[in-house]
Design a protein around this motif. Structure first.
Motif, PDB file in Angstrom:
ATOM      1  N   VAL A  86       6.940  30.750 -34.190  1.00 13.08           N
ATOM      2  CA  VAL A  86       7.390  32.044 -34.100  1.00 13.08           C
ATOM      3  C   VAL A  86       6.148  32.269 -32.824  1.00 13.08           C
ATOM      4  CG1 VAL A  86       8.363  33.904 -33.700  1.00 13.08           C
ATOM      5  CG2 VAL A  86       9.641  32.388 -34.966  1.00 13.08           C
ATOM      6  N   VAL A  87       5.270  32.193 -33.310  1.00 12.71           N
ATOM      7  CA  VAL A  87       4.202  33.443 -32.204  1.00 12.71           C
ATOM      8  C   VAL A  87       3.349  32.239 -31.866  1.00 12.71           C
ATOM      9  CG1 VAL A  87       1.659  34.276 -32.483  1.00 12.71           C
ATOM     10  CG2 VAL A  87       3.747  34.874 -34.372  1.00 12.71           C
ATOM     11  N   GLU A  88       3.710  31.027 -31.637  1.00 13.38           N
ATOM     12  CA  GLU A  88       2.655  29.696 -30.289  1.00 13.38           C
ATOM     13  C   GLU A  88       4.272  29.642 -29.576  1.00 13.38           C
ATOM     14  OE1 GLU A  88      -0.079  26.639 -31.460  1.00 13.38           O
ATOM     15  OE2 GLU A  88       1.495  26.677 -32.241  1.00 13.38           O
ATOM     16  N   ALA A  89       5.460  29.869 -29.863  1.00 13.65           N
ATOM     17  CA  ALA A  89       5.746  29.676 -29.178  1.00 13.65           C
ATOM     18  C   ALA A  89       6.373  30.519 -28.131  1.00 13.65           C
ATOM     19  CB  ALA A  89       7.617  29.272 -29.962  1.00 13.65           C
ATOM     20  N   ALA A  90       6.458  32.206 -28.683  1.00 12.82           N
ATOM     21  CA  ALA A  90       6.145  32.904 -27.572  1.00 12.82           C
ATOM     22  C   ALA A  90       5.354  32.958 -26.610  1.00 12.82           C
ATOM     23  CB  ALA A  90       6.941  33.839 -28.201  1.00 12.82           C
ATOM     24  N   ILE A  91       4.065  33.371 -27.104  1.00 19.17           N
ATOM     25  CA  ILE A  91       3.133  32.556 -26.502  1.00 19.17           C
ATOM     26  C   ILE A  91       3.299  31.494 -25.247  1.00 19.17           C
ATOM     27  CG2 ILE A  91       0.142  32.539 -26.300  1.00 19.17           C
ATOM     28  CD1 ILE A  91       1.933  35.302 -27.667  1.00 19.17           C
ATOM     29  N   LEU A  92       3.140  30.490 -25.787  1.00 17.32           N
ATOM     30  CA  LEU A  92       2.726  29.304 -25.054  1.00 17.32           C
ATOM     31  C   LEU A  92       4.410  28.657 -24.173  1.00 17.32           C
ATOM     32  CD1 LEU A  92       0.738  26.978 -27.433  1.00 17.32           C
ATOM     33  CD2 LEU A  92       0.089  28.617 -25.695  1.00 17.32           C
ATOM     34  N   ARG A  93       5.342  29.454 -24.443  1.00 16.59           N
ATOM     35  CA  ARG A  93       6.750  28.851 -23.503  1.00 16.59           C
ATOM     36  C   ARG A  93       6.426  29.093 -22.027  1.00 16.59           C
ATOM     37  NH1 ARG A  93       8.541  34.939 -24.081  1.00 16.59           N
ATOM     38  NH2 ARG A  93       8.227  35.502 -22.338  1.00 16.59           N
ATOM     39  N   ARG A  94       5.753  28.931 -21.538  1.00 19.59           N
ATOM     40  CA  ARG A  94       5.323  28.758 -20.429  1.00 19.59           C
ATOM     41  C   ARG A  94       4.224  27.700 -19.657  1.00 19.59           C
ATOM     42  NH1 ARG A  94       9.025  31.439 -18.626  1.00 19.59           N
ATOM     43  NH2 ARG A  94       9.368  33.567 -18.781  1.00 19.59           N
ATOM     44  N   GLY A  95       3.247  27.138 -20.851  1.00 16.68           N
ATOM     45  CA  GLY A  95       2.473  26.311 -20.912  1.00 16.68           C
ATOM     46  C   GLY A  95       2.316  25.388 -21.734  1.00 16.68           C
ATOM     47  N   LYS A  96       2.169  25.144 -22.732  1.00 15.41           N
ATOM     48  CA  LYS A  96       2.906  23.746 -23.171  1.00 15.41           C
ATOM     49  C   LYS A  96       4.461  23.483 -23.656  1.00 15.41           C
ATOM     50  CE  LYS A  96      -1.311  21.220 -23.617  1.00 15.41           C
ATOM     51  NZ  LYS A  96      -2.061  19.821 -23.582  1.00 15.41           N
ATOM     52  N   GLY A  97       4.383  22.503 -23.741  1.00 14.27           N
ATOM     53  CA  GLY A  97       6.139  22.562 -23.309  1.00 14.27           C
ATOM     54  C   GLY A  97       5.863  21.403 -25.479  1.00 14.27           C
ATOM     55  N   GLY A  98       7.382  21.958 -25.410  1.00  9.60           N
ATOM     56  CA  GLY A  98       7.480  21.419 -26.569  1.00  9.60           C
ATOM     57  C   GLY A  98       7.195  21.229 -27.454  1.00  9.60           C
ATOM     58  N   VAL A  99       7.124  22.957 -27.821  1.00  5.11           N
ATOM     59  CA  VAL A  99       6.227  23.413 -29.069  1.00  5.11           C
ATOM     60  C   VAL A  99       7.102  23.664 -30.470  1.00  5.11           C
ATOM     61  CG1 VAL A  99       5.245  25.242 -29.816  1.00  5.11           C
ATOM     62  CG2 VAL A  99       5.230  25.216 -27.317  1.00  5.11           C
ATOM     63  N   LEU A 100       8.423  23.937 -30.411  1.00  8.68           N
ATOM     64  CA  LEU A 100       8.611  24.133 -31.380  1.00  8.68           C
ATOM     65  C   LEU A 100       9.512  22.297 -31.938  1.00  8.68           C
ATOM     66  CD1 LEU A 100      11.718  26.700 -31.359  1.00  8.68           C
ATOM     67  CD2 LEU A 100       9.464  26.836 -31.846  1.00  8.68           C
ATOM     68  N   ASP A 117       0.528  17.851 -27.197  1.00 10.60           N
ATOM     69  CA  ASP A 117      -0.500  17.504 -26.134  1.00 10.60           C
ATOM     70  C   ASP A 117       0.301  16.304 -25.253  1.00 10.60           C
ATOM     71  OD1 ASP A 117      -3.141  17.802 -25.020  1.00 10.60           O
ATOM     72  OD2 ASP A 117      -3.521  15.595 -25.747  1.00 10.60           O
ATOM     73  N   LYS A 118       0.671  15.404 -26.189  1.00 14.00           N
ATOM     74  CA  LYS A 118       1.460  14.559 -25.582  1.00 14.00           C
ATOM     75  C   LYS A 118       2.853  15.276 -24.286  1.00 14.00           C
ATOM     76  CE  LYS A 118       0.002  10.437 -28.725  1.00 14.00           C
ATOM     77  NZ  LYS A 118       0.592   9.356 -29.258  1.00 14.00           N
ATOM     78  N   GLY A 119       3.230  15.370 -25.053  1.00 10.92           N
ATOM     79  CA  GLY A 119       4.308  16.344 -24.487  1.00 10.92           C
ATOM     80  C   GLY A 119       5.771  15.497 -24.384  1.00 10.92           C
ATOM     81  N   LEU A 120       5.980  14.353 -25.540  1.00  7.54           N
ATOM     82  CA  LEU A 120       7.049  13.679 -25.498  1.00  7.54           C
ATOM     83  C   LEU A 120       8.720  14.174 -25.480  1.00  7.54           C
ATOM     84  CD1 LEU A 120       5.394  10.350 -26.682  1.00  7.54           C
ATOM     85  CD2 LEU A 120       5.641  11.001 -24.238  1.00  7.54           C
ATOM     86  N   LEU A 121       8.440  15.325 -26.143  1.00  8.69           N
ATOM     87  CA  LEU A 121       9.740  16.078 -26.602  1.00  8.69           C
ATOM     88  C   LEU A 121       9.716  17.649 -26.249  1.00  8.69           C
ATOM     89  CD1 LEU A 121       9.418  14.775 -30.490  1.00  8.69           C
ATOM     90  CD2 LEU A 121      10.981  13.918 -28.412  1.00  8.69           C
ATOM     91  N   ARG A 122       9.867  17.248 -25.383  1.00 14.03           N
ATOM     92  CA  ARG A 122       9.470  18.659 -24.395  1.00 14.03           C
ATOM     93  C   ARG A 122      11.917  18.794 -23.976  1.00 14.03           C
ATOM     94  NH1 ARG A 122       5.009  19.577 -21.096  1.00 14.03           N
ATOM     95  NH2 ARG A 122       2.947  19.301 -22.718  1.00 14.03           N
TER      96      ARG A 122
END
Length: 185
Positions: free
Chosen positions: A63-77, A130-135
């Protein structure tokens, strides 16, 4: 978000999960076996309770990471959900392989299994991000559902554990924290 910053968050997350997992192995007993603490801490030595020590801090950090990275790396959850599933499967598979092959049940080995599982989980999550396949929204929702589902099962099975070896403490033969114990207090 810059690659260096993202990697720092990942390393911080690994340490967060490792510290929480190790600390919360004991918190339930330290709390006087508090009924609410049972939901987020290990209540016995069953394999499932060791998996719960990964699930709960993993979900919090996700949850913390998704909130912080929502504009950067995609597909966090979705990446975090896949990592959690990999880590949980690792704990279960390695534990039963180790105990089945050696017949031993040594606490330090359980700790090592947990540490390696957390590392495997972060590696899987990191690779997927890193791959970002599931965004995209579909994958974010599915990842969120998987994470919430794992947390819900971790808490539910603490109080209503199935009658399976995965949920049985090999030292005491007991399972979880039955709701009957809650009512008796």
């Amino acid at each position: 978000m810059k690659e260096k910053t993202w990697r720092k968050w990942e390393v911080a997350g690994l340490f967060f999960v490792l510290i929480w997992g190790n600390l919360f192995h004991f918190v339930y007993n330290w709390s006087g076996q508090n009924d609410l603490v049972a939901a987020i801490a290990s209540v016995n030595e069953s394999v499932w309770e060791h998996v719960k020590l990964l699930i709960i801090p993993w979900a919090v950090w996700s949850v913390v990471e998704a909130a912080i990275l929502r504009r950067g790396k995609g597909g966090v959850l979705m990446a975090r959900a896949l990592g959690l599933l990999a880590g949980a499967a690792f704990i279960i598979a390695v534990y039963y392989t180790y105990v089945g092959a050696t017949g031993a049940n040594v606490s330090i080995v359980h700790i090592l299994i947990f540490h390696v599982a957390a590392t495997v989980a972060f590696f899987v999550s990191w690779r997927e991000q890193d791959k970002g396949l599931l965004r995209g929204k579909f994958w974010a929702v599915l990842g969120g559902i998987l994470l919430l589902g794992m947390v819900a099962l971790a808490v539910y099975w603490t109080y209503f554990p199935p009658a399976l070896p995965l949920f049985t403490d090999p030292q005491t033969g007991q399972t979880g924290r039955p709701m009957g114990e809650l009512r008796e207090r």
